[in-house]
Scaffold this motif. Structure first.
Motif, short mmCIF file in Angstrom:
data_model
loop_
_atom_site.label_atom_id
_atom_site.label_comp_id
_atom_site.label_asym_id
_atom_site.label_seq_id
_atom_site.Cartn_x
_atom_site.Cartn_y
_atom_site.Cartn_z
N LEU A 122 0.82 -1.21 0.00
CA LEU A 122 0.00 0.00 0.00
C LEU A 122 0.85 1.26 0.00
N ARG A 123 2.07 1.15 0.52
CA ARG A 123 2.93 2.34 0.59
C ARG A 123 3.24 2.87 -0.81
N ILE A 124 3.42 1.98 -1.78
CA ILE A 124 3.72 2.44 -3.14
C ILE A 124 2.45 2.77 -3.93
N PHE A 125 1.28 2.33 -3.42
CA PHE A 125 0.02 2.59 -4.12
C PHE A 125 -0.68 3.84 -3.60
N ALA A 126 -0.44 4.21 -2.34
CA ALA A 126 -1.27 5.20 -1.66
C ALA A 126 -1.47 6.48 -2.45
N GLY A 127 -0.38 7.14 -2.83
CA GLY A 127 -0.50 8.41 -3.53
C GLY A 127 -1.19 8.28 -4.88
N PRO A 128 -0.64 7.48 -5.80
CA PRO A 128 -1.27 7.37 -7.12
C PRO A 128 -2.71 6.87 -7.07
N LEU A 129 -3.00 5.88 -6.22
CA LEU A 129 -4.35 5.32 -6.19
C LEU A 129 -5.35 6.32 -5.63
N ALA A 130 -4.94 7.10 -4.63
CA ALA A 130 -5.83 8.14 -4.09
C ALA A 130 -6.19 9.14 -5.18
N GLY A 131 -5.23 9.46 -6.04
CA GLY A 131 -5.50 10.37 -7.14
C GLY A 131 -6.41 9.75 -8.18
N VAL A 132 -6.15 8.49 -8.52
CA VAL A 132 -6.98 7.79 -9.51
C VAL A 132 -8.43 7.72 -9.04
N LEU A 133 -8.63 7.46 -7.74
CA LEU A 133 -9.98 7.31 -7.20
C LEU A 133 -10.60 8.64 -6.78
N ARG A 134 -9.91 9.74 -7.10
CA ARG A 134 -10.45 11.09 -6.87
C ARG A 134 -10.75 11.39 -5.40
N MET A 135 -9.90 10.91 -4.50
CA MET A 135 -10.05 11.29 -3.11
C MET A 135 -9.80 12.79 -2.98
#
Length: 219
Positions: A122-135
């Motif tokens: 999750l550490r490598i996913f957190a930033g990009p995935l939050a952006g992809v999911l429009r948090m």
């Protein structure tokens, strides 16, 4: 040259820059050993080679800035970003990894960013995935800063004090023995973290299939 003398000759600025750079790049979504670099730097601090406060501060700055840039990239390029990363890093960005990360985000929201700092995938996913999911960015930023401070500060402090205590106990023993004690402490930490991840996987497996319709997180 004795190992202690060699360590004393490492330029501290090199260690600080390395910690910030590796953790920052890892937080962008590039799989690098950020946690290993941080633990190693904290061990150097326990041997008075570098300042533990500066090690922790550089780790926090790298984590927060890296995650924020990763968020911007994810928000701009969307799911196509993970498709490209999956082709380049299949062991880290395969479909199962993406699905697991998305499940965590949709279940925990901004807290997935906070707790994700303590979980390797999750550490490598957190930033990009939050952006992809429009948090919403303000939610992401709060969780990002809190997670970065807690993870970087806590890891640095824990490893630093373990090293200091071990050095006092083994003052008259070789540094090989000291290194062995520290390695055991790190192994114990990794085992506990793996058990926590296994518990999380079991909890996710117990969730009913299907799930909720996909919508922006925290909107």
């Amino acid at each position: 040259m004795h190992i202690q003398e060699w360590l004393q000759h490492i330029p501290p600025i090199t260690v600080y820059l390395l910690v910030g750079a590796v953790i920052g790049v890892e937080s962008l979504g590039i799989p690098l050993p950020g946690e290993i670099v941080l633990v190693s730097a904290a061990l150097l601090a326990s041997q008075h080679v570098v300042d533990p406060v500066l090690v922790g501060a550089c780790a926090v700055v790298g984590a927060v800035i890296g995650d924020s840039i990763g968020y911007s990239i994810g928000r701009r390029y969307g799911k196509s970003l993970f498709a490209r990363l999956g082709r380049r890093f299949p062991k880290h960005f395969g479909p199962e990894h993406i699905e697991k990360a998305e499940s965590s985000f949709r279940r925990w929201g901004m807290w997935a960013v906070f707790f994700g700092r303590f979980i390797a995938f999750l550490r490598i996913f957190a930033g990009p995935l939050a952006g992809v999911l429009r948090m919403p960015y303000w939610k992401f930023l709060i969780a990002n800063v809190l997670g970065g401070v807690t993870w970087a500060g806590g890891t640095t402090a824990a490893v630093y004090y373990v090293g200091m205590v071990a050095e006092k106990w083994l003052k008259n023993v070789s540094y090989v023995a000291l290194a062995g004690v520290v390695v055991l402490a790190v192994v114990a930490f990794l085992v506990l973290r793996r058990r926590a991840k296994a518990k999380q996987r079991r909890a996710e497996a117990e969730q009913p299939a299907g799930g909720e319709p996909r919508a922006p997180i925290g909107g």
